[in-house]
Design an enzyme around this catalytic site. Structure first.
Site, PDB file in Angstrom:
ATOM      1  N   GLY A  94       0.820  -1.193   0.000  1.00  0.00           N
ATOM      2  CA  GLY A  94       0.000   0.000   0.000  1.00  0.00           C
ATOM      3  C   GLY A  94       0.859   1.251   0.000  1.00  0.00           C
ATOM      4  N   GLY A 142      -0.482  -4.955   0.960  1.00  0.00           N
ATOM      5  CA  GLY A 142      -1.768  -4.697   0.325  1.00  0.00           C
ATOM      6  C   GLY A 142      -2.028  -5.578  -0.867  1.00  0.00           C
ATOM      7  CD  GLU A 165       3.201  -6.906   6.830  1.00  0.00           C
ATOM      8  OE1 GLU A 165       2.577  -6.686   5.781  1.00  0.00           O
ATOM      9  OE2 GLU A 165       3.591  -8.043   7.146  1.00  0.00           O
ATOM     10  CG  ASP A 173      -2.746  -4.823   7.381  1.00  0.00           C
ATOM     11  OD1 ASP A 173      -1.799  -5.160   6.649  1.00  0.00           O
ATOM     12  OD2 ASP A 173      -3.431  -3.794   7.171  1.00  0.00           O
TER      13      ASP A 173
END
Length: 384
Positions: A94, A142, A165, A173
């Protein structure tokens, strides 16, 4: 890749000696970021930002979501295909720099991006039409959210998958708490905590992709999918199986983690991150020592949050996992340990690969601080 800069929740933009800002400036405004086409009876989503590895931004999310929902209800649309252009990436993550800056000053973008991205992730996961992600190239953050929840995910020899991450003080996520604990044994937990990278056929062998097709065959595959007449999911599966059977590249090599699967299941079987560290240190094998060294470089807070995220996510629906992860994303925006000055910007701008974590050790991370990140946001919770 010479410079690994950012992997923030859904961000991994791998840049080659230049900053993200420079790449953004280079990206032509004449070209739309996203192409949404109807080809025959197929809806085709094409991420069109090759200079920034097809990084996902809020504008793209806001264009994809309503079109996906329209195609899902459209009797003239049978399947949905999503792909990226440029040959290097499906979607490397993202476009999060603006989001982290917004979080520092309380701008609503910090809420809007995650909220709308997770709503899109859920729409993909619940799509009634066959959804086919052609993950030809870098697929991280993303990009994982745009693909892994769909019915079909096609990897190629160019595919590079990771959820790294924890290396920048965040958590995997976009539904990572749902799909990772559903991989075999402790593989998902291993991938989440260590950020281990899977390439090519191994992405399918791990269960992240459903199929493996050689990159050069992808255009023919897409053409055949588009030409299908009122296909069922079984029809799509037969076509994908056919192309997979034609793809022999790398078939003679074993899964990169095959000889360590039993070790991973044993060493990562614990009720805490501290327990995993103890297992690794006590084992003393070359593999165990390497994983211990990797975890020591990660954010202690991230490791504990990620462990709990996957532990809880194993028994939750995708929707409940996304609600949980939205709470975590907002904790990331307000807690000092997650601020860009602590990690993300150091890696993005200063190219400093040794961020100073706060807290700096697992023992300094209190259970209360972890629990706080999972707390309900009340009326601000994600609604699906």
């Amino acid at each position: 890749f010479s410079i690994i800069l950012i992997v923030f929740t859904h961000v991994v933009n791998v840049l080659f000696g230049v900053s993200l800002c420079v790449l953004e400036q280079m990206s032509s405004q004449a070209e739309p970021d996203i192409l949404l086409d109807k080809v025959g009876r197929a809806g085709v989503i094409t991420m069109n930002r090759p200079k920034v590895l097809n990084a996902l931004n809020l504008s793209m999310i806001r264009q994809i979501y309503p079109k996906l929902k329209k195609w899902e209800q459209d009797s003239e649309t049978d399947i949905v295909i999503i792909k990226g252009v440029g040959g290097k990436a499906f979607c490397a993550g993202g476009d999060i720099r603006a989001v982290t800056e917004a979080g520092k000053v309380g701008d609503s973008l910090a809420q809007d991006f995650f909220r709308e991205e997770y709503i899109l992730n859920n729409a993909i996961g619940t799509c009634k039409k066959p959804y086919i992600a052609l993950i030809d190239g870098i697929t991280m953050g993303g990009g994982v959210g745009l693909s892994v929840h769909g019915r079909f995910r096609v990897a190629t020899e160019k595919t590079l998958f990771a959820m790294p991450e924890t290396a920048i003080g965040l958590f995997p996520d976009v539904g990572g708490g749902y799909f990772l604990p559903r991989l075999r044994g402790k593989l998902g937990l291993f991938l989440a905590l260590t950020g281990f990278r899977l390439k090519g056929r191994d992405v399918q062998r791990a269960g992240v992709a459903t199929h493996f097709v050689e990159s050069q065959k992808i255009p023919d595959l897409e053409r055949e999918l588009v030409e299908l007449k009122s296909p069922s999911a079984e029809d799509v599966s037969r076509v994908l199986d056919s192309y997979q059977n034609q793809s022999t590249l790398g078939a003679d090599k074993p899964f990169i983690l095959q000889k360590h699967i039993s070790d991973i299941d044993r060493l990562f079987n614990s009720s805490s991150v501290e327990g995993i560290m103890e297992n690794l240190k006590a084992d003393g094998s070359e593999f165990a020592v390497k994983q211990a060294e990797t975890l020591l470089r990660m954010s202690p807070m991230s490791l504990k949050i990620t462990f709990k995220q996957l532990q809880m996510g194993a028994s939750l629906s995708l929707q409940d996992v996304l609600v949980m992860e939205y709470r975590l994303s907002q904790a990331c925006m307000v807690q000092e340990m997650f601020h860009p000055s602590a990690s993300v910007i150091l890696m993005l701008v200063d190219k400093d690969q040794s961020p100073k974590w706060k807290p700096s050790t697992l023992s300094e991370v209190s259970e209360q601080s972890v629990e706080q990140c999972f707390s309900s946001l009340g009326e601000k919770d994600l609604a699906l």
